[in-house]
Design a protein around this motif. Structure first.
Motif, PDB file in Angstrom:
ATOM      1  N   GLU A 126      22.281  36.655  64.553  1.00  0.00           N
ATOM      2  CA  GLU A 126      21.277  36.537  63.496  1.00  0.00           C
ATOM      3  C   GLU A 126      21.500  37.599  62.423  1.00  0.00           C
ATOM      4  O   GLU A 126      21.354  37.310  61.223  1.00  0.00           O
ATOM      5  CB  GLU A 126      19.872  36.670  64.081  1.00  0.00           C
ATOM      6  N   ARG A 127      21.887  38.819  62.821  1.00  0.00           N
ATOM      7  CA  ARG A 127      22.154  39.866  61.836  1.00  0.00           C
ATOM      8  C   ARG A 127      23.394  39.528  61.006  1.00  0.00           C
ATOM      9  O   ARG A 127      23.431  39.770  59.791  1.00  0.00           O
ATOM     10  CB  ARG A 127      22.315  41.213  62.535  1.00  0.00           C
ATOM     11  N   GLN A 178      22.271  37.033  58.431  1.00  0.00           N
ATOM     12  CA  GLN A 178      21.536  37.662  57.335  1.00  0.00           C
ATOM     13  C   GLN A 178      22.507  38.299  56.340  1.00  0.00           C
ATOM     14  O   GLN A 178      22.323  38.183  55.115  1.00  0.00           O
ATOM     15  CB  GLN A 178      20.578  38.720  57.892  1.00  0.00           C
ATOM     16  N   ARG A 212      17.049  31.121  67.785  1.00  0.00           N
ATOM     17  CA  ARG A 212      16.440  30.483  68.958  1.00  0.00           C
ATOM     18  C   ARG A 212      15.603  29.283  68.536  1.00  0.00           C
ATOM     19  O   ARG A 212      15.624  28.235  69.196  1.00  0.00           O
ATOM     20  CB  ARG A 212      15.588  31.497  69.724  1.00  0.00           C
ATOM     21  N   PRO A 261      25.632  38.267  71.395  1.00  0.00           N
ATOM     22  CA  PRO A 261      24.250  37.841  71.659  1.00  0.00           C
ATOM     23  C   PRO A 261      23.646  37.145  70.442  1.00  0.00           C
ATOM     24  O   PRO A 261      24.080  37.340  69.302  1.00  0.00           O
ATOM     25  CB  PRO A 261      23.530  39.169  71.950  1.00  0.00           C
ATOM     26  N   ILE A 262      22.624  36.362  70.692  1.00  0.00           N
ATOM     27  CA  ILE A 262      21.965  35.631  69.615  1.00  0.00           C
ATOM     28  C   ILE A 262      21.415  36.591  68.555  1.00  0.00           C
ATOM     29  O   ILE A 262      21.558  36.354  67.352  1.00  0.00           O
ATOM     30  CB  ILE A 262      20.847  34.742  70.176  1.00  0.00           C
ATOM     31  N   ASP A 263      20.812  37.705  68.998  1.00  0.00           N
ATOM     32  CA  ASP A 263      20.231  38.650  68.040  1.00  0.00           C
ATOM     33  C   ASP A 263      21.306  39.235  67.118  1.00  0.00           C
ATOM     34  O   ASP A 263      21.079  39.420  65.918  1.00  0.00           O
ATOM     35  CB  ASP A 263      19.506  39.771  68.771  1.00  0.00           C
ATOM     36  N   HIS A 264      22.464  39.505  67.664  1.00  0.00           N
ATOM     37  CA  HIS A 264      23.554  40.041  66.846  1.00  0.00           C
ATOM     38  C   HIS A 264      24.055  38.989  65.864  1.00  0.00           C
ATOM     39  O   HIS A 264      24.354  39.289  64.693  1.00  0.00           O
ATOM     40  CB  HIS A 264      24.697  40.520  67.741  1.00  0.00           C
ATOM     41  N   GLU A 294      20.549  27.986  74.645  1.00  0.00           N
ATOM     42  CA  GLU A 294      20.290  29.414  74.474  1.00  0.00           C
ATOM     43  C   GLU A 294      20.996  30.231  75.549  1.00  0.00           C
ATOM     44  O   GLU A 294      21.597  31.273  75.273  1.00  0.00           O
ATOM     45  CB  GLU A 294      18.786  29.667  74.508  1.00  0.00           C
ATOM     46  N   GLY A 323      14.712  31.725  62.941  1.00  0.00           N
ATOM     47  CA  GLY A 323      15.545  32.445  63.887  1.00  0.00           C
ATOM     48  C   GLY A 323      16.454  31.475  64.627  1.00  0.00           C
ATOM     49  O   GLY A 323      16.173  30.275  64.713  1.00  0.00           O
ATOM     50  N   GLU A 341      25.956  33.201  74.307  1.00  0.00           N
ATOM     51  CA  GLU A 341      26.838  34.370  74.321  1.00  0.00           C
ATOM     52  C   GLU A 341      28.140  34.088  75.059  1.00  0.00           C
ATOM     53  O   GLU A 341      29.190  34.631  74.704  1.00  0.00           O
ATOM     54  CB  GLU A 341      26.120  35.566  74.938  1.00  0.00           C
TER      55      GLU A 341
END
Length: 495
Positions: free
Chosen positions: A258-259, A262, A185, A253-256, A243, A183, A247
């Motif tokens: 990551e998608r 992928q 992070r 954001p970090i989660d976005h 971290e 991930g 953004e």
């Protein structure tokens, strides 16, 4: 642009090495930025050096760095014999490797592995060397490693160099059920005390993927993050939490992110084509004398901690032939380490009658005096003559070669034994002026400043150690000191 194929459908390649070759005479070759020592036929050495120079030009072009000579030429030991090469390598299935020694950066390679461009490890480490020397900032680990992987997979063709291909040596990182990239992070804040091969292989592969995305992803229709990434790296280098400010700079954001990453994995991975002409300058060569080539190989063996191999080479020396002075001194130092002090004692008795010493011999004599001083200290005694000898001959070596780090090292060690902290730090900083990107030197300075209570001054050096070192033990030690904070160091300094 070039489509290099879907990442997830690639297979791990198997490299088959050719049989042993017969070694010939050793020569020194010099191009603009590299020095090569080799017993490989001249035509093949020339091809290898021209590949190295082209890779260097491609790396500078891709990064936008100025084309100018390096502060120090990287040395390459290029072996015709796989058996001889394996005496220096720590495993069999590699084409080459990089080491940073007190004598400077070194690449080892073997001719029968198919050429230097087949070894991503050498290119990877050369990128570290180049960026440390040229960059004004210390990059976070993910970008330092990811960028090195990105350039290391360069494909050299007749008229172009393609940057951005998949590094074949990382393809196994995500093989098997449940395997996936780290991930973001975990990438931004790695577990620096982890020492497992699988973890770091995954880390490097993920670092490559994210670096590829922010550097080249826009060419495949993805958002252009190149400028945002540059600003983000500068902010992190200035102390921002990687971290927390992610953004703010990337706008997502970090989660976005990551998608997005992928999805990028499932798309085609693109390569960036650079027009890099052939290196067509002359590459002069010089025949190495018998003793000289033995000394060079012995020094590399000793730098790697293989003193039996170093002695094996030196015992083949021709007494009183050119180069015997240096080889005799090297044998004496190795004898000291084996508790055989007679060769060293005899050399120190004879040293005044040897005439002008080379900087290599003077450095070895300094080491012999330093060894004698350390033995006396272990017995609870001080030896002023040994101290003065270590200082005098280190100084003599530096008069001839002001960049010779081993001489600086013995000089500051002698000052440390005397308890002269100021002289030790001055000597370290004199060396640093010549070699600011040298990992072992930054480590020595940082840990010594911390040990004498100057943690605030140590911070910059230890931050570079934390970013550059591949040793979990060294990283953990540096991190522990840095976590104590500047306030503790300033308090100690005041005392």
């Amino acid at each position: 642009m070039r489509n290099t194929g879907p990442l997830l459908t690639l297979l791990v390649a198997v490299v088959i090495y050719s049989p042993l070759s017969t070694a010939g005479d050793w020569y020194e070759y010099k191009s603009d930025n590299f020095t090569v020592y080799s017993d490989v036929p001249e035509r093949r050495v020339n091809e290898m050096m021209r590949d190295l120079e082209r890779f260097r030009r491609a790396a500078l072009s891709f990064t936008g760095l100025e084309e100018r000579p390096e502060n120090r030429k990287l040395r390459v030991y290029h072996f015709d014999s796989a058996r001889e090469f394996r005496k220096f390598a720590d495993r069999d299935n590699i084409a080459g490797f990089y080491r940073e020694t007190w004598g400077g950066p070194v690449i080892f390679s073997r001719q029968d592995a198919g050429g230097i461009s087949d070894s991503g490890l050498m290119f990877h480490e050369y990128v570290h060397h180049l960026m440390r020397e040229r960059s004004a900032i210390t990059y976070p680990r993910w970008y330092s490693e990811g960028f090195a992987e990105l350039l290391a997979s360069a494909e050299l063709r007749d008229d172009v160099v393609v940057i951005g291909g998949v590094p074949h040596w990382r393809l196994g990182a995500w093989a098997g059920a449940g395997s996936r990239p780290l991930g973001l992070r975990a990438l931004l804040k790695p577990d620096l005390q982890r020492d497992g091969r699988r973890y770091w292989n995954n880390y490097y592969a993920t670092a490559w993927l994210f670096t590829h995305y922010v550097q080249l992803g826009m060419h495949a229709g993805n958002p252009d993050y190149k400028t945002a990434n540059s600003r983000y790296l500068n902010a992190v280098a200035d102390g921002a939490d990687p971290e927390t400010v992610f953004e703010d700079f990337f706008g997502t954001p970090i989660d976005h992110m990551e998608r997005e990453l992928q999805d990028y994995m499932r798309d085609d991975i693109y390569g960036f084509r650079l027009d890099v002409p052939e290196y067509d300058y002359a590459i002069p060569r010089r025949a190495l004398g018998h003793n000289e080539h033995l000394y060079l190989l012995a020094q590399q063996a000793q730098d790697q901690g293989n003193e039996p191999l170093a002695l094996e080479y030196l015992q083949q020396s021709e007494r009183y032939a050119p180069g015997w002075q240096e080889n005799r001194a090297a044998i004496a130092v190795l004898g000291d380490h084996r508790q055989d002090f007679e060769p060293g004692d005899k050399l120190l008795e004879d040293v005044d009658g040897l005439g002008r010493l080379s900087h290599h011999t003077a450095t070895k004599v300094s080491r012999l005096y330093l060894n004698r001083l350390q033995r006396r200290l272990a017995a609870g005694e001080w030896d002023e003559q040994a101290y003065r000898g270590a200082v005098e001959y280190a100084g003599l070596a530096l008069e001839q070669d002001p960049r010779h780090l081993p001489a600086y090292r013995y000089l500051w060690t002698a000052h440390q034994h005397r308890g002269d902290k100021d002289a030790a730090v001055r000597t370290m900083m004199a060396a640093y002026q010549y070699e600011p990107d040298h990992l072992a030197l930054n480590s020595a300075i940082g840990f010594y400043l911390a040990a004498i209570g100057k943690r605030a001054l140590a911070r910059g050096f230890l931050e570079r150690v934390l970013a550059w070192s591949h040793s979990a033990e060294v990283r953990a030690r540096a991190e522990a000191i840095l976590q104590q904070g500047d306030s503790a160091g300033e308090t100690a300094d005041a005392g």
